[in-house]
Design an enzyme around this catalytic site. Structure first.
Site, PDB file in Angstrom:
ATOM      1  N   ARG A  78       0.815  -1.213   0.000  1.00  0.00           N
ATOM      2  CA  ARG A  78       0.000   0.000   0.000  1.00  0.00           C
ATOM      3  C   ARG A  78       0.850   1.265   0.000  1.00  0.00           C
ATOM      4  O   ARG A  78       0.401   2.317  -0.409  1.00  0.00           O
ATOM      5  CB  ARG A  78      -0.874   0.044   1.271  1.00  0.00           C
ATOM      6  N   ARG A 133       9.507   6.042  -3.377  1.00  0.00           N
ATOM      7  CA  ARG A 133       9.921   6.872  -4.513  1.00  0.00           C
ATOM      8  C   ARG A 133      11.264   7.536  -4.238  1.00  0.00           C
ATOM      9  O   ARG A 133      11.588   7.825  -3.073  1.00  0.00           O
ATOM     10  CB  ARG A 133       8.837   7.885  -4.888  1.00  0.00           C
ATOM     11  N   ARG A 169      -8.610  -6.776  12.850  1.00  0.00           N
ATOM     12  CA  ARG A 169      -7.843  -6.005  13.817  1.00  0.00           C
ATOM     13  C   ARG A 169      -8.664  -4.773  14.171  1.00  0.00           C
ATOM     14  O   ARG A 169      -9.289  -4.155  13.285  1.00  0.00           O
ATOM     15  CB  ARG A 169      -6.488  -5.609  13.201  1.00  0.00           C
ATOM     16  N   ARG A 216      -0.318   5.492  16.214  1.00  0.00           N
ATOM     17  CA  ARG A 216      -0.376   6.836  15.630  1.00  0.00           C
ATOM     18  C   ARG A 216      -0.943   7.818  16.633  1.00  0.00           C
ATOM     19  O   ARG A 216      -1.747   7.440  17.481  1.00  0.00           O
ATOM     20  CB  ARG A 216      -1.355   6.880  14.449  1.00  0.00           C
ATOM     21  N   GLU A 271      -4.016   6.047  18.883  1.00  0.00           N
ATOM     22  CA  GLU A 271      -4.597   4.809  18.353  1.00  0.00           C
ATOM     23  C   GLU A 271      -3.855   3.615  18.928  1.00  0.00           C
ATOM     24  O   GLU A 271      -2.669   3.424  18.650  1.00  0.00           O
ATOM     25  CB  GLU A 271      -4.502   4.774  16.826  1.00  0.00           C
ATOM     26  N   TYR A 307      -9.594  -4.984   2.422  1.00  0.00           N
ATOM     27  CA  TYR A 307      -8.939  -3.788   2.964  1.00  0.00           C
ATOM     28  C   TYR A 307      -9.142  -2.645   1.962  1.00  0.00           C
ATOM     29  O   TYR A 307      -8.208  -2.138   1.385  1.00  0.00           O
ATOM     30  CB  TYR A 307      -7.454  -4.109   3.159  1.00  0.00           C
ATOM     31  N   ASP A 363      -9.928   1.062   0.542  1.00  0.00           N
ATOM     32  CA  ASP A 363      -9.902   2.480   0.886  1.00  0.00           C
ATOM     33  C   ASP A 363     -11.273   3.062   0.531  1.00  0.00           C
ATOM     34  O   ASP A 363     -12.073   2.408  -0.146  1.00  0.00           O
ATOM     35  CB  ASP A 363      -8.806   3.199   0.107  1.00  0.00           C
TER      36      ASP A 363
HETATM   37  N1  UDP Z   1       3.372   1.002   7.906  1.00  0.00           N
HETATM   38  C1  UDP Z   1       4.599   0.968   8.543  1.00  0.00           C
HETATM   39  N2  UDP Z   1       5.075   2.090   9.150  1.00  0.00           N
HETATM   40  C2  UDP Z   1       4.392   3.249   9.144  1.00  0.00           C
HETATM   41  C3  UDP Z   1       3.146   3.295   8.489  1.00  0.00           C
HETATM   42  C4  UDP Z   1       2.660   2.154   7.894  1.00  0.00           C
HETATM   43  O1  UDP Z   1       5.250  -0.075   8.577  1.00  0.00           O
HETATM   44  O2  UDP Z   1       4.877   4.237   9.714  1.00  0.00           O
HETATM   45  C5  UDP Z   1       2.886  -0.236   7.286  1.00  0.00           C
HETATM   46  C6  UDP Z   1       2.060  -1.082   8.263  1.00  0.00           C
HETATM   47  O3  UDP Z   1       2.295  -2.438   7.964  1.00  0.00           O
HETATM   48  C7  UDP Z   1       0.651  -0.705   7.900  1.00  0.00           C
HETATM   49  C8  UDP Z   1       0.771  -0.583   6.383  1.00  0.00           C
HETATM   50  O4  UDP Z   1       2.051   0.023   6.193  1.00  0.00           O
HETATM   51  O5  UDP Z   1      -0.279  -1.699   8.292  1.00  0.00           O
HETATM   52  C9  UDP Z   1      -0.312   0.243   5.737  1.00  0.00           C
HETATM   53  O6  UDP Z   1      -0.322   1.509   6.331  1.00  0.00           O
HETATM   54  P1  UDP Z   1      -1.488   2.567   6.062  1.00  0.00           P
HETATM   55  O7  UDP Z   1      -1.012   3.881   6.528  1.00  0.00           O
HETATM   56  O8  UDP Z   1      -1.929   2.442   4.645  1.00  0.00           O
HETATM   57  O9  UDP Z   1      -2.614   2.019   7.037  1.00  0.00           O
HETATM   58  P2  UDP Z   1      -4.034   2.646   7.424  1.00  0.00           P
HETATM   59  O10 UDP Z   1      -3.994   4.106   7.171  1.00  0.00           O
HETATM   60  O11 UDP Z   1      -5.039   1.903   6.595  1.00  0.00           O
HETATM   61  O12 UDP Z   1      -4.138   2.347   8.880  1.00  0.00           O
END
Ligand code: UDP
Length: 373
Positions: free
Chosen positions: A176, A180, A253, A284, A304, A349, A351
């Site tokens: 996801r 870059r 989860r 987060r 979170e 999953y 978006d």
């Molecule tokens: N991820 C990570 N470190 C970060 C942010 C995301 O390893 O700082 C990984 C983690 O495995 C996560 C996945 O990237 O489940 C997808 O993150 P995303 O931000 O897309 O998750 P969401 O916003 O759906 O919670």
């Protein structure tokens, strides 16, 4: 048989509201029910002290699909928020996410893309000597960004988030995130991005305008009644719940949100800060006012905490769960009266834009069958 409604839609979240709008607009008799006391599902926002709070976690709308973008723009004015989260790592330093030249220059103390590629490729090459195929998230992550970044920014966050080791998780999850070799901190690659200026709840309210909505109303408690009054049911709750868990429970989860208001103007200087070390129990911290530059003397922040119990937010989507989902999918294919939609109904999953795109498909399928209606 005469039905009171053509469609009873279970769930007033994004999927349910999108389909409700589309079907109502085509002249069908529609009712929306939700067991919660509010509409908008998990994109529900609440305004406090002039700040829109994303009650069930940050929702940043992003899409490449113009049709989807035009659709949501009918119901809200979107701001031009660009998600540029930062990660606070075990070394107590902040790094830009997703993985880009700002991240690499800070970690490797380099300047040019070639230098970053050289450092990362060397680590990948080393790793591949021992692991020739990609079997899990750890393999996938290291094959993308090498071991240093994996250890610093991925391993701890991911294992907290999912409650499993990276060697047990699907490689898809980490795909996801963009990688870059430019100095671009935008978390998404999509062409369109933003957040409704007056919050998602108002956006959803406009979608549901003139449609009967019943809140605090649980489908399972009223199942017989609904089966009698609805020609078709659109179910956006958990598919396993709909079938009374006959094949077992799908794994999700969840998150516990702890929100605080602080008497200060600015807590962390960014909408989203990720905590990538396992030493910190939350993944987060969200500071809501930064999503829309909301003017207020106070600020609201949400921690979170990932958890196994609570509302289902993230489908686990590993092989065992996908196999289980397929059993429910088979059952649903044989039951024409019910159509499943959304993250929980499809166990994907998704978006937000994926949800809407999928609802467009569901809607078209319904129209193609309309002579039966
Ligand atoms: N991820 C990570 N470190 C970060 C942010 C995301 O390893 O700082 C990984 C983690 O495995 C996560 C996945 O990237 O489940 C997808 O993150 P995303 O931000 O897309 O998750 P969401 O916003 O759906 O919670």
């Amino acid at each position: 048989m005469n039905y009171k409604y053509d469609f009873v839609i279970v769930g007033a979240g994004l999927a349910g509201s999108t389909l409700a709008y589309l079907l109502h607009n085509k002249g069908y008799k529609v009712k929306v029910i939700d067991k919660r006391e509010h509409i908008a599902g998990n994109c529900y926002t609440e305004n406090k002290d002039n700040i829109n709070i994303h009650v069930y976690g940050p929702h940043i709308f992003h899409t490449n699909n113009k049709e989807v973008w035009d659709f949501v723009n009918k119901f809200a004015d979107f701001n031009n928020f660009i998600n540029e989260p930062v990660a606070l790592a075990a070394d107590n330093r902040v790094y830009n996410m997703p993985f880009n030249m700002n991240t690499f220059s800070r970690i490797f103390n380099i300047v040019h893309p070639d230098e970053a590629k050289f450092r990362i490729d060397k680590e990948i090459e080393e790793y591949r000597k021992e692991h020739s195929t990609i079997e899990n998230l750890e393999d996938q992550a290291i094959n993308m960004v090498g071991t240093t970044i994996y250890e610093l920014l991925i391993k701890g966050y991911t294992e907290k988030q999912w409650g499993k080791s990276c060697t047990e998780l699907s490689p898809e999850i980490i795909k996801r995130l963009p990688l870059r070799f430019t100095y671009n901190n935008n978390y998404f690659n999509d062409k369109y991005q933003g957040i409704p200026e007056d919050g998602y709840t108002n956006m959803i309210r406009r979608m549901l305008q003139n449609i009967e909505v019943v809140l605090n109303y649980d489908y399972k408690e009223h199942e017989d009644e609904i089966l009698d009054e609805a020609k078709y049911i659109i179910y956006t709750g958990r598919i396993d719940e709909f079938f009374d868990y006959i094949h077992g429970k799908l794994e999700y989860r969840s998150l516990n949100f702890v929100t605080e208001s602080l008497d200060i103007d600015n807590f962390q200087g960014n909408a989203v800060v990720n905590y990538t070390t396992k030493k910190v129990p939350y993944t987060r911290v969200v500071e809501h006012k930064h999503f829309n530059n909301d003017k207020s003397n106070v600020t609201y922040i949400t921690y979170e905490f990932p958890s196994t119990s609570g509302d289902p937010f993230y489908p686990l989507s590993d092989k065992a769960n996908i196999d289980l989902y397929n059993k429910y999918k088979e059952a649903s294919d044989e039951y024409d009266k019910v159509i499943f939609a959304g993250r929980l109904g499809k166990y994907k999953y998704f978006d937000m834009d994926d949800v809407i795109e999928d609802c467009f498909k569901i809607f078209n399928d319904i129209l193609n069958k309309k002579e039966e209606l």
